[in-house]
Design a protein around this motif. Structure first.
Motif, PDB file in Angstrom:
ATOM      1  N   ALA A 196      -2.239 -29.299 -20.021  1.00 36.26           N
ATOM      2  CA  ALA A 196      -1.273 -28.130 -19.636  1.00 36.26           C
ATOM      3  C   ALA A 196      -0.177 -28.146 -20.374  1.00 36.26           C
ATOM      4  CB  ALA A 196      -0.848 -28.487 -18.214  1.00 36.26           C
TER       5      ALA A 196
ATOM      6  N   LEU B  64      -5.736 -25.991 -15.288  1.00 33.18           N
ATOM      7  CA  LEU B  64      -5.459 -25.515 -13.880  1.00 33.18           C
ATOM      8  C   LEU B  64      -6.689 -25.997 -13.050  1.00 33.18           C
ATOM      9  CD1 LEU B  64      -3.418 -24.074 -12.073  1.00 33.18           C
ATOM     10  CD2 LEU B  64      -4.706 -21.933 -12.883  1.00 33.18           C
TER      11      LEU B  64
ATOM     12  N   ALA C 295      -6.753 -28.593 -10.182  1.00 34.29           N
ATOM     13  CA  ALA C 295      -6.791 -28.225  -8.662  1.00 34.29           C
ATOM     14  C   ALA C 295      -8.055 -28.905  -7.970  1.00 34.29           C
ATOM     15  CB  ALA C 295      -7.242 -26.891  -8.605  1.00 34.29           C
TER      16      ALA C 295
ATOM     17  N   ILE D 200      -0.541 -28.611 -12.386  1.00 26.49           N
ATOM     18  CA  ILE D 200      -1.000 -27.078 -11.872  1.00 26.49           C
ATOM     19  C   ILE D 200       0.318 -26.164 -12.242  1.00 26.49           C
ATOM     20  CG2 ILE D 200      -1.374 -25.917  -9.712  1.00 26.49           C
ATOM     21  CD1 ILE D 200      -2.965 -28.042  -8.757  1.00 26.49           C
TER      22      ILE D 200
ATOM     23  N   ALA E 155       0.610 -25.312 -16.092  1.00 26.14           N
ATOM     24  CA  ALA E 155      -0.445 -24.270 -16.605  1.00 26.14           C
ATOM     25  C   ALA E 155      -0.326 -23.133 -15.814  1.00 26.14           C
ATOM     26  CB  ALA E 155      -1.651 -24.963 -16.128  1.00 26.14           C
ATOM     27  N   THR E 156       0.093 -22.856 -14.541  1.00 24.02           N
ATOM     28  CA  THR E 156       0.677 -21.677 -13.836  1.00 24.02           C
ATOM     29  C   THR E 156       1.650 -21.113 -14.613  1.00 24.02           C
ATOM     30  OG1 THR E 156      -0.264 -22.867 -11.720  1.00 24.02           O
ATOM     31  CG2 THR E 156       0.754 -20.820 -11.534  1.00 24.02           C
TER      32      THR E 156
END
Lengths: 113, 189
Positions: free
Chosen positions: B105, B126, B130, B147, B150-151
Protein backbone atom coordinates in the motif's frame (compact mmCIF):
# COMPACT_ATOMS: atom_id res chain seq x y z
CA UNK A 1 -15.37 -33.46 63.81
CA UNK A 2 -18.18 -31.02 63.03
CA UNK A 3 -19.04 -30.01 59.48
CA UNK A 4 -18.17 -26.36 60.21
CA UNK A 5 -14.71 -27.32 61.44
CA UNK A 6 -14.31 -29.59 58.42
CA UNK A 7 -14.98 -26.77 56.01
CA UNK A 8 -12.52 -24.48 57.86
CA UNK A 9 -9.89 -27.22 57.62
CA UNK A 10 -10.59 -27.72 53.91
CA UNK A 11 -9.95 -24.02 53.34
CA UNK A 12 -6.83 -23.93 55.52
CA UNK A 13 -5.29 -26.99 53.87
CA UNK A 14 -5.32 -25.32 50.47
CA UNK A 15 -1.79 -24.28 49.61
CA UNK A 16 -0.47 -25.71 52.88
CA UNK A 17 -0.86 -29.47 52.59
CA UNK A 18 1.11 -29.65 49.34
CA UNK A 19 4.04 -28.03 51.13
CA UNK A 20 3.77 -30.57 53.96
CA UNK A 21 3.97 -33.31 51.30
CA UNK A 22 7.05 -31.66 49.82
CA UNK A 23 8.54 -31.31 53.31
CA UNK A 24 8.19 -35.07 53.82
CA UNK A 25 10.14 -35.61 50.61
CA UNK A 26 12.88 -33.16 51.61
CA UNK A 27 15.11 -35.72 53.31
CA UNK A 28 14.60 -38.61 50.90
CA UNK A 29 12.26 -39.92 48.19
CA UNK A 30 9.48 -42.22 49.31
CA UNK A 31 6.43 -44.12 47.98
CA UNK A 32 2.72 -43.35 48.25
CA UNK A 33 1.68 -45.61 51.12
CA UNK A 34 4.60 -44.49 53.29
CA UNK A 35 3.87 -40.83 52.55
CA UNK A 36 0.17 -41.34 53.34
CA UNK A 37 1.02 -43.07 56.64
CA UNK A 38 3.40 -40.27 57.67
CA UNK A 39 0.96 -37.50 56.78
CA UNK A 40 -2.06 -39.12 58.40
CA UNK A 41 -0.25 -39.16 61.75
CA UNK A 42 -1.44 -35.53 61.82
CA UNK A 43 -5.19 -35.83 61.40
CA UNK A 44 -5.82 -32.16 60.66
CA UNK A 45 -3.55 -32.45 57.63
CA UNK A 46 -4.86 -35.62 55.98
CA UNK A 47 -8.00 -37.43 57.08
CA UNK A 48 -8.66 -39.28 53.81
CA UNK A 49 -5.40 -40.83 52.65
CA UNK A 50 -6.69 -41.08 49.09
CA UNK A 51 -6.70 -37.27 48.69
CA UNK A 52 -2.91 -37.44 48.73
CA UNK A 53 -2.89 -38.85 45.20
CA UNK A 54 -4.55 -35.96 43.31
CA UNK A 55 -2.19 -33.69 45.23
CA UNK A 56 0.86 -35.72 44.15
CA UNK A 57 -0.45 -35.75 40.56
CA UNK A 58 -0.68 -31.94 40.60
CA UNK A 59 2.77 -31.54 42.13
CA UNK A 60 4.14 -33.83 39.46
CA UNK A 61 2.44 -31.86 36.68
CA UNK A 62 3.86 -28.64 38.11
CA UNK A 63 7.30 -30.34 38.07
CA UNK A 64 7.74 -29.78 41.81
CA UNK A 65 7.88 -33.54 42.36
CA UNK A 66 9.37 -36.25 40.12
CA UNK A 67 8.70 -39.99 40.12
CA UNK A 68 10.91 -43.01 39.62
CA UNK A 69 10.51 -46.75 39.94
CA UNK A 70 12.53 -48.58 42.57
CA UNK A 71 12.84 -52.26 43.31
CA UNK A 72 11.12 -53.40 46.49
CA UNK A 73 12.21 -56.22 48.84
CA UNK A 74 8.62 -57.36 49.24
CA UNK A 75 6.81 -57.38 45.92
CA UNK A 76 6.73 -55.47 42.65
CA UNK A 77 8.65 -52.21 42.02
CA UNK A 78 7.38 -49.09 43.80
CA UNK A 79 6.82 -45.63 42.41
CA UNK A 80 8.95 -43.25 44.47
CA UNK A 81 8.22 -39.54 44.69
CA UNK A 82 11.23 -37.22 44.79
CA UNK A 83 11.40 -33.46 45.40
CA UNK A 84 12.72 -31.63 42.30
CA UNK A 85 15.05 -28.65 42.50
CA UNK A 86 12.04 -26.45 41.70
CA UNK A 87 10.12 -28.15 44.51
CA UNK A 88 12.98 -27.50 46.93
CA UNK A 89 12.88 -23.79 46.06
CA UNK A 90 9.08 -23.66 46.39
CA UNK A 91 9.35 -25.30 49.80
CA UNK A 92 12.02 -22.83 50.94
CA UNK A 93 9.82 -19.91 49.85
CA UNK A 94 6.82 -21.39 51.66
CA UNK A 95 8.82 -21.93 54.85
CA UNK A 96 10.15 -18.36 54.83
CA UNK A 97 6.61 -17.03 54.35
CA UNK A 98 4.84 -19.40 56.70
CA UNK A 99 6.76 -18.41 59.86
CA UNK A 100 5.75 -14.71 59.90
CA UNK A 101 2.26 -15.65 58.65
CA UNK A 102 1.45 -18.05 61.48
CA UNK A 103 3.03 -15.63 63.99
CA UNK A 104 0.76 -12.84 62.75
CA UNK A 105 -2.36 -15.02 62.84
CA UNK A 106 -1.60 -16.10 66.41
CA UNK A 107 -0.85 -12.50 67.45
CA UNK A 108 -4.17 -11.26 66.03
CA UNK A 109 -6.13 -14.02 67.75
CA UNK A 110 -4.42 -13.30 71.10
CA UNK A 111 -4.67 -9.49 70.88
CA UNK A 112 -8.37 -9.62 70.17
CA UNK A 113 -9.31 -12.26 72.72
CA UNK B 1 -0.02 -50.79 35.78
CA UNK B 2 -1.46 -53.36 38.20
CA UNK B 3 1.39 -54.54 40.40
CA UNK B 4 -0.87 -56.58 42.71
CA UNK B 5 -3.45 -58.44 40.63
CA UNK B 6 -4.59 -60.49 43.66
CA UNK B 7 -5.71 -57.28 45.39
CA UNK B 8 -7.57 -55.96 42.34
CA UNK B 9 -9.77 -59.05 42.25
CA UNK B 10 -11.20 -58.53 45.75
CA UNK B 11 -14.80 -57.42 45.07
CA UNK B 12 -14.64 -54.45 47.46
CA UNK B 13 -11.34 -53.20 45.97
CA UNK B 14 -12.64 -53.76 42.47
CA UNK B 15 -15.83 -51.80 43.24
CA UNK B 16 -13.86 -49.01 44.94
CA UNK B 17 -11.52 -48.59 41.96
CA UNK B 18 -14.47 -48.63 39.53
CA UNK B 19 -16.23 -45.95 41.64
CA UNK B 20 -13.06 -43.87 41.74
CA UNK B 21 -12.64 -44.12 37.99
CA UNK B 22 -16.23 -42.92 37.51
CA UNK B 23 -15.81 -40.12 40.05
CA UNK B 24 -12.70 -38.94 38.18
CA UNK B 25 -14.50 -38.86 34.82
CA UNK B 26 -14.43 -35.04 34.71
CA UNK B 27 -10.82 -34.74 35.87
CA UNK B 28 -7.78 -33.84 33.82
CA UNK B 29 -6.84 -37.08 31.96
CA UNK B 30 -3.20 -37.16 33.10
CA UNK B 31 -4.19 -36.53 36.70
CA UNK B 32 -6.89 -39.20 36.48
CA UNK B 33 -4.35 -41.79 35.31
CA UNK B 34 -1.85 -40.73 38.00
CA UNK B 35 -4.48 -40.86 40.75
CA UNK B 36 -5.78 -44.27 39.70
CA UNK B 37 -2.24 -45.67 39.50
CA UNK B 38 -1.36 -44.14 42.87
CA UNK B 39 -4.44 -45.51 44.65
CA UNK B 40 -4.04 -48.93 43.01
CA UNK B 41 -0.43 -49.11 44.19
CA UNK B 42 -1.45 -47.89 47.64
CA UNK B 43 -3.97 -50.76 47.87
CA UNK B 44 -1.42 -53.23 46.56
CA UNK B 45 1.16 -52.15 49.12
CA UNK B 46 -1.35 -52.10 51.99
CA UNK B 47 -2.99 -55.46 51.23
CA UNK B 48 -0.72 -57.35 48.89
CA UNK B 49 1.64 -59.18 51.23
CA UNK B 50 0.82 -62.62 49.85
CA UNK B 51 -2.50 -64.42 49.57
CA UNK B 52 -5.99 -62.97 49.16
CA UNK B 53 -6.61 -60.12 51.64
CA UNK B 54 -9.02 -60.44 54.57
CA UNK B 55 -12.24 -58.50 54.03
CA UNK B 56 -11.82 -56.75 57.39
CA UNK B 57 -8.38 -55.48 56.27
CA UNK B 58 -9.81 -54.35 52.94
CA UNK B 59 -12.54 -52.39 54.72
CA UNK B 60 -10.02 -50.70 57.01
CA UNK B 61 -7.66 -49.73 54.15
CA UNK B 62 -10.56 -48.42 52.03
CA UNK B 63 -11.91 -46.43 54.99
CA UNK B 64 -8.46 -44.86 55.46
CA UNK B 65 -8.38 -43.92 51.78
CA UNK B 66 -11.71 -42.16 52.25
CA UNK B 67 -14.72 -41.64 49.99
CA UNK B 68 -13.97 -41.60 46.25
CA UNK B 69 -15.84 -38.27 45.97
CA UNK B 70 -13.37 -36.68 48.40
CA UNK B 71 -10.47 -37.88 46.25
CA UNK B 72 -12.07 -36.75 42.99
CA UNK B 73 -12.87 -33.34 44.52
CA UNK B 74 -9.12 -32.71 44.91
CA UNK B 75 -8.34 -33.45 41.25
CA UNK B 76 -8.11 -30.64 38.71
CA UNK B 77 -11.12 -30.47 36.38
CA UNK B 78 -10.40 -31.27 32.74
CA UNK B 79 -10.14 -28.20 30.54
CA UNK B 80 -10.93 -27.95 26.83
CA UNK B 81 -7.29 -27.12 26.14
CA UNK B 82 -4.53 -28.62 28.31
CA UNK B 83 -3.07 -25.78 30.36
CA UNK B 84 0.64 -25.08 29.96
CA UNK B 85 1.83 -24.78 33.56
CA UNK B 86 4.36 -22.05 34.17
CA UNK B 87 5.03 -21.31 30.50
CA UNK B 88 4.67 -17.70 29.42
CA UNK B 89 1.86 -16.92 26.98
CA UNK B 90 3.11 -17.65 23.48
CA UNK B 91 4.04 -14.47 21.62
CA UNK B 92 1.91 -14.05 18.49
CA UNK B 93 3.92 -15.15 15.45
CA UNK B 94 5.03 -12.29 13.26
CA UNK B 95 2.30 -11.76 10.70
CA UNK B 96 4.08 -11.35 7.34
CA UNK B 97 0.92 -11.12 5.22
CA UNK B 98 -0.27 -7.94 6.91
CA UNK B 99 3.28 -6.54 6.64
CA UNK B 100 3.37 -7.27 2.89
CA UNK B 101 -0.07 -5.65 2.43
CA UNK B 102 1.05 -2.53 4.29
CA UNK B 103 4.35 -2.25 2.37
CA UNK B 104 2.49 -2.72 -0.94
CA UNK B 105 0.00 0.00 0.00
CA UNK B 106 2.84 2.39 0.88
CA UNK B 107 4.70 1.47 -2.33
CA UNK B 108 1.51 2.19 -4.30
CA UNK B 109 1.32 5.63 -2.69
CA UNK B 110 5.01 6.24 -3.49
CA UNK B 111 4.50 5.59 -7.22
CA UNK B 112 1.19 7.48 -7.22
CA UNK B 113 2.00 9.34 -10.45
CA UNK B 114 2.52 6.11 -12.40
CA UNK B 115 -1.13 5.00 -12.33
CA UNK B 116 -0.73 1.73 -14.23
CA UNK B 117 1.67 0.59 -11.43
CA UNK B 118 0.14 2.31 -8.40
CA UNK B 119 -3.50 1.32 -9.02
CA UNK B 120 -2.86 -2.46 -9.26
CA UNK B 121 -0.55 -2.26 -6.22
CA UNK B 122 -3.15 -0.41 -4.16
CA UNK B 123 -5.96 -2.76 -5.20
CA UNK B 124 -3.73 -5.76 -4.38
CA UNK B 125 -2.86 -4.33 -0.95
CA UNK B 126 -6.52 -3.52 -0.23
CA UNK B 127 -7.80 -6.99 -1.15
CA UNK B 128 -4.97 -8.80 0.67
CA UNK B 129 -5.46 -6.78 3.87
CA UNK B 130 -9.27 -7.09 3.78
CA UNK B 131 -9.16 -10.88 3.26
CA UNK B 132 -6.34 -11.37 5.77
CA UNK B 133 -8.22 -9.40 8.43
CA UNK B 134 -10.38 -12.47 9.01
CA UNK B 135 -7.52 -14.90 9.70
CA UNK B 136 -6.97 -15.64 13.40
CA UNK B 137 -3.29 -14.64 13.64
CA UNK B 138 -3.70 -11.39 11.71
CA UNK B 139 -2.31 -8.16 13.13
CA UNK B 140 -5.48 -6.16 12.79
CA UNK B 141 -3.83 -2.75 13.21
CA UNK B 142 -1.45 -3.39 10.34
CA UNK B 143 -4.27 -4.67 8.11
CA UNK B 144 -6.36 -1.58 8.82
CA UNK B 145 -3.35 0.68 8.12
CA UNK B 146 -2.84 -1.05 4.76
CA UNK B 147 -6.54 -0.70 3.98
CA UNK B 148 -6.48 3.00 4.96
CA UNK B 149 -3.38 3.81 2.87
CA UNK B 150 -4.62 1.87 -0.16
CA UNK B 151 -8.12 3.35 0.07
CA UNK B 152 -6.80 6.89 0.48
CA UNK B 153 -4.51 6.38 -2.51
CA UNK B 154 -7.31 5.01 -4.70
CA UNK B 155 -9.64 7.86 -3.67
CA UNK B 156 -6.95 10.42 -4.52
CA UNK B 157 -6.39 8.64 -7.82
CA UNK B 158 -10.12 8.81 -8.55
CA UNK B 159 -10.21 12.51 -7.64
CA UNK B 160 -7.17 13.14 -9.85
CA UNK B 161 -8.82 11.26 -12.72
CA UNK B 162 -12.04 13.28 -12.30
CA UNK B 163 -9.99 16.48 -12.20
CA UNK B 164 -8.10 15.53 -15.37
CA UNK B 165 -11.32 14.60 -17.18
CA UNK B 166 -12.85 17.90 -16.13
CA UNK B 167 -9.74 19.76 -17.35
CA UNK B 168 -9.88 17.82 -20.61
CA UNK B 169 -13.53 18.80 -21.08
CA UNK B 170 -12.88 22.49 -20.34
CA UNK B 171 -9.85 22.75 -22.67
CA UNK B 172 -11.23 20.54 -25.45
CA UNK B 173 -14.75 22.01 -25.62
CA UNK B 174 -13.61 25.34 -27.08
CA UNK B 175 -11.13 23.34 -29.20
CA UNK B 176 -13.99 21.57 -30.88
CA UNK B 177 -15.76 24.81 -31.58
CA UNK B 178 -12.64 26.86 -32.45
CA UNK B 179 -11.32 24.76 -35.34
CA UNK B 180 -14.88 24.65 -36.67
CA UNK B 181 -15.00 28.39 -37.09
CA UNK B 182 -11.87 28.69 -39.20
CA UNK B 183 -12.91 25.62 -41.17
CA UNK B 184 -16.23 27.13 -41.98
CA UNK B 185 -14.87 30.65 -42.26
CA UNK B 186 -11.78 29.88 -44.30
CA UNK B 187 -13.56 28.56 -47.35
CA UNK B 188 -15.99 31.47 -46.99
CA UNK B 189 -13.11 33.89 -47.44
Amino acid sequence: MSTAADSVLTQLRKGVLEHCVMAHLRAEPTYGLDLAARLSRHKTLLDSEGTLYPLLARLRRAELVETEWRESDSGPPRRYYRLSEQGRQALATFEATWEPFQRDVRAVLEETR
Amino acid sequence: MTPHPAVDTHPLVHAYLADLERALAGADPRERADVLDGVREHLGEALGDGGPPETADVRRVLADLGPVEAIAAQATRAEPQPPVVGAPAAAPPDDTTSMIALITAIAAAAVFFIPFVSIPLAVGALVTAAVHLRSPGARKGRCWAAIAVATAMLLLMALAALFLVAQETITSDPGVVEPATPLTSVPAE
